[in-house]
Design a protein around this motif. Structure first.
Motif, PDB file in Angstrom:
ATOM      1  N   PHE A 120      41.465  -7.184   8.335  1.00 17.42           N
ATOM      2  CA  PHE A 120      41.337  -8.616   8.063  1.00 17.42           C
ATOM      3  C   PHE A 120      41.761  -8.853   6.618  1.00 17.42           C
ATOM      4  CE2 PHE A 120      38.300  -7.745  11.431  1.00 17.42           C
ATOM      5  CZ  PHE A 120      38.519  -8.790  12.322  1.00 17.42           C
ATOM      6  N   THR A 121      42.852  -9.541   6.441  1.00 16.57           N
ATOM      7  CA  THR A 121      43.367  -9.797   5.101  1.00 16.57           C
ATOM      8  C   THR A 121      44.101 -11.127   5.115  1.00 16.57           C
ATOM      9  OG1 THR A 121      44.687  -8.874   3.283  1.00 16.57           O
ATOM     10  CG2 THR A 121      45.516  -8.558   5.523  1.00 16.57           C
ATOM     11  N   ASN A 122      44.783 -11.430   4.030  1.00 18.91           N
ATOM     12  CA  ASN A 122      45.555 -12.674   3.980  1.00 18.91           C
ATOM     13  C   ASN A 122      46.721 -12.507   3.018  1.00 18.91           C
ATOM     14  OD1 ASN A 122      45.961 -15.364   4.839  1.00 18.91           O
ATOM     15  ND2 ASN A 122      45.193 -16.118   2.893  1.00 18.91           N
ATOM     16  N   ASP A 176      39.251  -6.830   3.900  1.00 20.74           N
ATOM     17  CA  ASP A 176      39.744  -6.959   2.535  1.00 20.74           C
ATOM     18  C   ASP A 176      38.882  -7.996   1.809  1.00 20.74           C
ATOM     19  OD1 ASP A 176      41.112  -7.240   0.183  1.00 20.74           O
ATOM     20  OD2 ASP A 176      42.981  -7.959   1.075  1.00 20.74           O
ATOM     21  N   LYS A 177      38.282  -7.594   0.677  1.00 22.96           N
ATOM     22  CA  LYS A 177      37.429  -8.501  -0.087  1.00 22.96           C
ATOM     23  C   LYS A 177      38.112  -8.981  -1.369  1.00 22.96           C
ATOM     24  CE  LYS A 177      33.882  -5.785  -0.550  1.00 22.96           C
ATOM     25  NZ  LYS A 177      32.511  -5.377  -0.919  1.00 22.96           N
ATOM     26  N   GLY A 178      39.437  -8.907  -1.400  1.00 20.24           N
ATOM     27  CA  GLY A 178      40.168  -9.332  -2.584  1.00 20.24           C
ATOM     28  C   GLY A 178      40.194 -10.839  -2.749  1.00 20.24           C
ATOM     29  N   ARG A 179      40.873 -11.283  -3.802  1.00 21.92           N
ATOM     30  CA  ARG A 179      40.864 -12.715  -4.126  1.00 21.92           C
ATOM     31  C   ARG A 179      41.540 -13.564  -3.061  1.00 21.92           C
ATOM     32  NH1 ARG A 179      44.305 -10.844  -8.532  1.00 21.92           N
ATOM     33  NH2 ARG A 179      46.519 -11.052  -7.984  1.00 21.92           N
ATOM     34  N   THR A 182      35.131  -1.600   4.143  1.00 19.03           N
ATOM     35  CA  THR A 182      35.317  -2.730   3.227  1.00 19.03           C
ATOM     36  C   THR A 182      36.125  -2.263   2.018  1.00 19.03           C
ATOM     37  OG1 THR A 182      33.191  -2.274   2.138  1.00 19.03           O
ATOM     38  CG2 THR A 182      33.189  -3.852   3.952  1.00 19.03           C
ATOM     39  N   LEU A 183      37.009  -3.143   1.581  1.00 16.92           N
ATOM     40  CA  LEU A 183      37.915  -2.827   0.483  1.00 16.92           C
ATOM     41  C   LEU A 183      37.795  -3.895  -0.587  1.00 16.92           C
ATOM     42  CD1 LEU A 183      40.389  -1.359  -0.815  1.00 16.92           C
ATOM     43  CD2 LEU A 183      41.834  -2.803   0.633  1.00 16.92           C
ATOM     44  N   ALA A 184      37.451  -3.474  -1.813  1.00 13.74           N
ATOM     45  CA  ALA A 184      37.362  -4.381  -2.951  1.00 13.74           C
ATOM     46  C   ALA A 184      37.929  -3.669  -4.174  1.00 13.74           C
ATOM     47  CB  ALA A 184      35.921  -4.808  -3.195  1.00 13.74           C
ATOM     48  N   GLN A 210      35.960 -10.484  -4.257  1.00 12.01           N
ATOM     49  CA  GLN A 210      36.233 -10.100  -5.636  1.00 12.01           C
ATOM     50  C   GLN A 210      37.453 -10.880  -6.117  1.00 12.01           C
ATOM     51  OE1 GLN A 210      34.117  -7.964  -7.100  1.00 12.01           O
ATOM     52  NE2 GLN A 210      32.983  -7.760  -5.188  1.00 12.01           N
ATOM     53  N   TRP A 211      37.551 -11.048  -7.410  1.00 14.08           N
ATOM     54  CA  TRP A 211      38.669 -11.813  -7.973  1.00 14.08           C
ATOM     55  C   TRP A 211      39.881 -10.925  -8.246  1.00 14.08           C
ATOM     56  CZ3 TRP A 211      38.538 -16.765  -7.366  1.00 14.08           C
ATOM     57  CH2 TRP A 211      37.315 -17.435  -7.331  1.00 14.08           C
ATOM     58  N   GLU A 212      39.736  -9.616  -8.029  1.00 12.70           N
ATOM     59  CA  GLU A 212      40.850  -8.704  -8.254  1.00 12.70           C
ATOM     60  C   GLU A 212      41.633  -8.499  -6.956  1.00 12.70           C
ATOM     61  OE1 GLU A 212      39.766  -5.111 -10.400  1.00 12.70           O
ATOM     62  OE2 GLU A 212      37.851  -6.021 -10.922  1.00 12.70           O
ATOM     63  N   GLU A 213      42.846  -7.992  -7.108  1.00 14.37           N
ATOM     64  CA  GLU A 213      43.658  -7.670  -5.935  1.00 14.37           C
ATOM     65  C   GLU A 213      43.246  -6.301  -5.405  1.00 14.37           C
ATOM     66  OE1 GLU A 213      48.360  -7.451  -4.574  1.00 14.37           O
ATOM     67  OE2 GLU A 213      47.800  -8.040  -6.615  1.00 14.37           O
ATOM     68  N   SER A 214      43.151  -6.186  -4.095  1.00  7.06           N
ATOM     69  CA  SER A 214      42.690  -4.951  -3.473  1.00  7.06           C
ATOM     70  C   SER A 214      43.752  -3.860  -3.581  1.00  7.06           C
ATOM     71  CB  SER A 214      42.350  -5.198  -2.002  1.00  7.06           C
ATOM     72  OG  SER A 214      41.327  -6.163  -1.888  1.00  7.06           O
ATOM     73  N   ASP A 215      43.278  -2.624  -3.713  1.00  5.36           N
ATOM     74  CA  ASP A 215      44.157  -1.463  -3.859  1.00  5.36           C
ATOM     75  C   ASP A 215      44.378  -0.831  -2.487  1.00  5.36           C
ATOM     76  OD1 ASP A 215      45.525   0.796  -4.528  1.00  5.36           O
ATOM     77  OD2 ASP A 215      44.173   1.427  -6.122  1.00  5.36           O
ATOM     78  N   TYR A 216      45.498  -1.153  -1.858  1.00  4.26           N
ATOM     79  CA  TYR A 216      45.786  -0.625  -0.519  1.00  4.26           C
ATOM     80  C   TYR A 216      46.185   0.842  -0.563  1.00  4.26           C
ATOM     81  CZ  TYR A 216      45.348  -5.062   1.902  1.00  4.26           C
ATOM     82  OH  TYR A 216      44.849  -6.204   2.461  1.00  4.26           O
ATOM     83  N   GLU A 217      46.677   1.285  -1.690  1.00 10.91           N
ATOM     84  CA  GLU A 217      46.990   2.714  -1.815  1.00 10.91           C
ATOM     85  C   GLU A 217      45.708   3.538  -1.726  1.00 10.91           C
ATOM     86  OE1 GLU A 217      49.361   5.823  -4.784  1.00 10.91           O
ATOM     87  OE2 GLU A 217      48.852   3.788  -5.468  1.00 10.91           O
TER      88      GLU A 217
END
Length: 446
Positions: free
Chosen positions: A345-347, A248-251, A288-290, A319-326
């Protein structure tokens, strides 16, 4: 020629101190006339020594000092990388060399200065280390060398080295350490535990003759009847399973810890884990998810897969956005036709953040074996153990305990829906993920 001489010549602090002292002596001689002749002698001697010093520095030709910088073509992120500067004194007398490196801006080091004394014709190596905490290109500037003679009134700027560009990759030095310890059978020294295999849901390998110590439950009665001697079935771990590291490459992965972001810890762990999985005979891949972008590197057991994973991980940024898990669940459902192990791997910093993504995690776990890896907030953990004596301190500690307790509730919530989870400190991420993978292999869940 004259311009090059002018640009390479610098006067030292010693010269300016002596020149200033002589000027003050001239001022004093205005009130004490006998000192005027002494001042003239001193300024004449200083001028003579300065000319002599410059002559010594420039009489050795165009290469009085050879400077060579040796370093790897790529650096390992989060590790100490060695740099060696080789100095060769071509003068016929001892010199003092002052080195000033133009280091990449990422290090924010603007006062790098090394002082070395070299005898006539001496060769010396100078070592130092750098620890990058960001991936990408690092631009090394010039290595400026200033040479001084024994007089030390002037210094010569030797032609500096050319600029160099070094790429910083995920921690391949740790990968080499794991390979070395694995080759020598010493992974337990690094914290990787052997897992005891329970049950026999393993792949059949071959039939062999019974020897003392074999499990009698594995006796093959048909082979025993044919051979007239006890024969047992031999099993090995299941291989060629698909294993994917999903990053997960989200914020939420932007949070720093000891100079590295959580994304960097996840990338380093993914690189080392992928190598371990390949050694176990499994196929490894990367996702990878962004935001709404999902990139998939198909799993493979080829030897070139590690290079593909390394190049893929090199340029990843948060990325500064929230990742789209859908979008992640829909993409993986359409791309993966075989049940796979997904290590996500997320948080999650709050139960609310987990609840938003839980429906999509449940959908992923329906078709794949999902392991959710998220991080302990070690700074908050320290606050919960502090001795406080003020109302404000107690308030902070209670809030920290609340957040720490929420992390445990997240593990319980995921377990309730049959989703595997791993809550780990960032510095122990790699070891804990590898141990969890070996546990899953031992339990024959993959």
């Amino acid at each position: 020629m004259l311009k090059a001489f002018y640009q390479s010549l610098f006067f030292t602090t010693r010269f300016y101190v002596l020149l200033g002292s002589t000027a003050m002596l001239f001022v004093v001689s205005y009130f004490l006339p006998p000192l005027y002749i002494v001042s003239e002698l001193i300024i004449a001697l200083l001028s003579f020594l300065l000319v002599l010093d410059i002559f010594f520095l420039y009489a050795a030709g165009n290469q009085p000092l050879e400077v060579t910088r040796n370093m790897a073509s790529r650096f390992s992120n989060g590790d100490n990388n060695d740099i060696r500067i080789k100095l060769i004194n071509n003068y016929r007398f001892p010199v003092t060399v002052i080195l000033m490196e133009e280091l990449p801006v990422q290090f924010q080091i603007r006062d790098f200065r090394k002082k070395v004394k070299l005898k006539a014709g001496e060769e010396q190596d100078l070592h130092y280390t750098l620890r990058p905490v960001e991936r990408g290109e690092y631009h090394f500037g010039k290595t400026n060398a200033f040479v001084r003679s024994l007089l030390g009134l002037s210094q010569r700027h030797v032609a500096p080295l050319n600029e160099e560009i070094v790429k910083v990759y995920p921690s391949f030095l740790q990968l080499r350490n794991y390979e070395f310890f694995s080759f020598n059978g010493r992974l337990q020294e690094m914290g990787v535990h052997k897992q005891r295999v329970t049950g026999h849901s393993m792949e059949f390998d071959h039939i062999k003759e019974y020897v003392r110590g074999d499990d009698v439950r594995m006796l093959n009665w048909k082979a025993t009847a044919r051979r007239g001697t006890p024969m047992v079935n031999n099993y090995v771990e299941e291989r060629s399973q698909q294993v994917y590291c999903v990053i997960d490459k989200g914020r939420a992965m932007k949070m720093p810890f000891e100079g590295l972001t959580l994304l960097d810890y996840a990338i380093n762990a993914s690189l080392i884990f992928s190598n371990i999985a390949l050694q176990k005979g499994d196929k490894t891949g990367l996702v990878t998810l962004a935001a709404q972008q999902v990139d998939v590197l198909p799993s493979s057991s080829k030897k070139t897969q590690m290079n593909l994973i390394l190049e893929k991980l090199y340029a990843q940024e948060t990325q500064w956005e929230e990742s789209d898990y859908e979008r992640l669940s829909v993409t993986l459902r359409s791309v993966f036709s075989q049940r796979s192990l997904l290590i996500l791997f997320t948080n999650f910093e709050s139960m609310t953040a987990l609840q938003r993504q839980l429906p999509y995690l449940r959908r992923l776990s329906k078709y794949h074996l999902l392991l959710v890896v998220f991080f302990e907030n070690t700074e908050l953990k320290k606050v919960t153990k502090d001795n406080v004596h003020t109302v404000e301190g107690i308030y902070r500690q209670v809030i920290a305990q609340k957040f720490a307790y929420e992390k445990k509730l997240m593990v319980r919530e995921l377990t309730k829906y049959g989703i595997l989870s791993l809550l780990t400190p960032p510095e122990q991420l790699t070891l804990n993920v590898i141990n969890k993978y070996l546990e899953l292999k031992a339990r024959s869940l993959i």
